[in-house]
Motif scaffolding. Structure first.
Motif, PDB file in Angstrom:
ATOM      1  N   GLU A   5     -41.753  16.868   1.157  1.00 57.85           N
ATOM      2  CA  GLU A   5     -41.032  18.012   1.720  1.00 57.85           C
ATOM      3  C   GLU A   5     -40.926  17.630   3.279  1.00 57.85           C
ATOM      4  O   GLU A   5     -39.647  17.709   3.561  1.00 57.85           O
ATOM      5  N   THR A  91     -33.518  25.296  -2.451  1.00 59.14           N
ATOM      6  CA  THR A  91     -34.391  25.373  -3.566  1.00 59.14           C
ATOM      7  C   THR A  91     -34.089  24.169  -4.655  1.00 59.14           C
ATOM      8  O   THR A  91     -32.949  24.197  -4.901  1.00 59.14           O
ATOM      9  N   ARG A  94     -36.316  18.877  -7.920  1.00 58.10           N
ATOM     10  CA  ARG A  94     -36.919  17.886  -7.699  1.00 58.10           C
ATOM     11  C   ARG A  94     -36.204  17.231  -6.275  1.00 58.10           C
ATOM     12  O   ARG A  94     -35.211  17.732  -5.969  1.00 58.10           O
ATOM     13  N   THR A  95     -36.900  16.200  -5.690  1.00 60.17           N
ATOM     14  CA  THR A  95     -36.428  15.678  -4.391  1.00 60.17           C
ATOM     15  C   THR A  95     -36.167  14.340  -4.757  1.00 60.17           C
ATOM     16  O   THR A  95     -36.729  13.411  -4.423  1.00 60.17           O
ATOM     17  N   ARG A 125     -39.565  24.627  -4.024  1.00 59.37           N
ATOM     18  CA  ARG A 125     -39.383  23.925  -5.400  1.00 59.37           C
ATOM     19  C   ARG A 125     -38.844  25.176  -6.344  1.00 59.37           C
ATOM     20  O   ARG A 125     -39.731  26.170  -6.369  1.00 59.37           O
TER      21      ARG A 125
END
Ligand code: ADP
Ligand code: MG
Length: 345
Positions: A5, A91, A94-95, A125
């Motif tokens: 994050e 939101t 996944r990143t 998330r």
């Protein structure tokens, strides 16, 4: 590749969009500190995009980044204001770095174009959803509203409404069939772009702040949104169907796909997502309105009228020299006059 994050905020959002001297403190603290110019009113807007509701699954991330900001800038435009600062609440399921890089590029390019800074936000998330807030300003007392129109005012719309909805339909059809129609492919591509990369009409909105009596942006369809502006103004509206603009790209689609006139009118009258401006201008100012044509594309499509006599009468009426066309439009209107309502039956 996945990324944490704090690293993702640092990499993609700390320096996104314009840098502005009136941002005293931007991304990185608990809150941003912003310095509005003296003598201006602050204008605040917020809009959320949810995957599968506001854009199709697997939309290009660059388009999602552009649209998340564009829909908010369009609200700022409708208020006659200048955009300055934005907040981004993301939101994400996944990143994924390539997705984030493209999303941020789409957001940043539009933000730079309009000198908008990204000053903060939130990252969580969950199912893909993007909330953006934009803050802007307008000379004190000059913010444009939906509510100022009067019977007799000219009713105008910018651009060519219907294109974005037609483009969305094409995108969905292409996703289903795997190939775009070969016929008139460039025109079809341009419709899809109207959905994926809408143009917020900020410069027009600023001009209108000292000319229009009322304004609304068309996010939910021309008829529904004109109806909202008329209702807020305590008026009715009369649309001249023969004056409605239609893009050559939409005309090409109608030919290529063999669409009926009813479907075509449905896009123009009821299709959302255009982010054009509908506005009212007093007739006494028609020559000033005409002067705007030098820099802005818009069409006079009718006029504001006195309010409907009772609850059962239509707020927005339509007319054409061709009675069959009027009947078609009335049939479309029954389906789309309320605009898009997330909680509608
Ligand atoms: P807090 O826990 O105090 O809410 P966060 O750790 O959520 O702070 O955010 C740290 C900083 O990063 C804050 O300045 C916040 O505004 C900013 N920020 C978080 N997510 C985003 C984002 N998606 N885009 C821009 N700024 C963000
Ligand atoms: Mg937070």
């Amino acid at each position: 590749m996945a990324i944490g994050e704090f690293a993702l905020i640092e990499r993609y959002f700390r320096h996104c969009g314009a840098s502005r001297a009136d941002v005293v403190l931007g991304v990185g603290d608990d809150g941003a500190i912003l310095r509005p110019p003296p003598g201006f009113d602050l204008v605040a807007v917020s809009d959320t995009l949810v995957e599968g509701v506001h854009f199709p699954l697997n939309s290009p991330p660059r388009s999602i980044g552009h649209r998340a900001l564009a829909v908010n800038l369009s609200d700022i435009a409708a208020m006659g204001a200048t955009a300055a600062w934005s907040l981004l609440a993301l939101t994400l399921p996944r990143t994924e770095e390539s997705w984030l890089a493209d999303f941020a590029a789409g957001y940043s390019a539009l933000a730079l174009e309009h000198d908008v800074a990204l000053v903060g936000g939130d990252t969580t998330r969950g199912p893909l959803a993007i909330n953006v807030q934009v803050l802007g300003f307008v000379p004190a007392g000059r913010g444009l509203r939906r509510s100022g129109a009067q019977a007799g005012d000219l009713l105008c719309v910018s651009g060519t409404p219907g294109d974005a909805a037609a483009g969305l339909r094409l995108l969905q059809a292409t996703a289903a069939s795997g190939a775009a129609a070969a016929d008139g492919r460039d025109a079809l591509r341009s419709l899809a772009r109207r959905f994926e990369y809408p143009t917020p009409r900020l410069a027009l909105g600023r001009e209108l702040s000292s000319l229009a009596s009322a304004c609304i942006d068309i996010s939910d369809g021309l008829l529904g949104d004109v109806g909202k502006m008329a209702a807020a103004s305590g008026c009715g509206a009369l649309i001249d169907l023969d004056a409605l603009p239609r893009s050559s790209a939409l005309a090409t689609l109608v030919r290529a796909e063999g669409l009926s006139e009813r479907e075509a009118l449905g896009f123009v009258l009821g299709g959302g997502d255009d982010y054009e401006l509908a506005f009212a201008v007093p007739r006494a100012r028609e020559s000033e309105l005409a002067a705007l044509r030098e820099h802005h594309e818009f069409t006079i499509i009718g006029e504001l009228t006195t309010a409907p006599a009772n609850d059962r009468a239509a707020r927005v009426n339509m007319q054409s020299v061709d009675a069959a066309r009027t009947a078609l439009a009335v049939a479309c209107a029954a389906a789309c006059a309320e605009g898009f309502d997330h909680f509608g039956a």
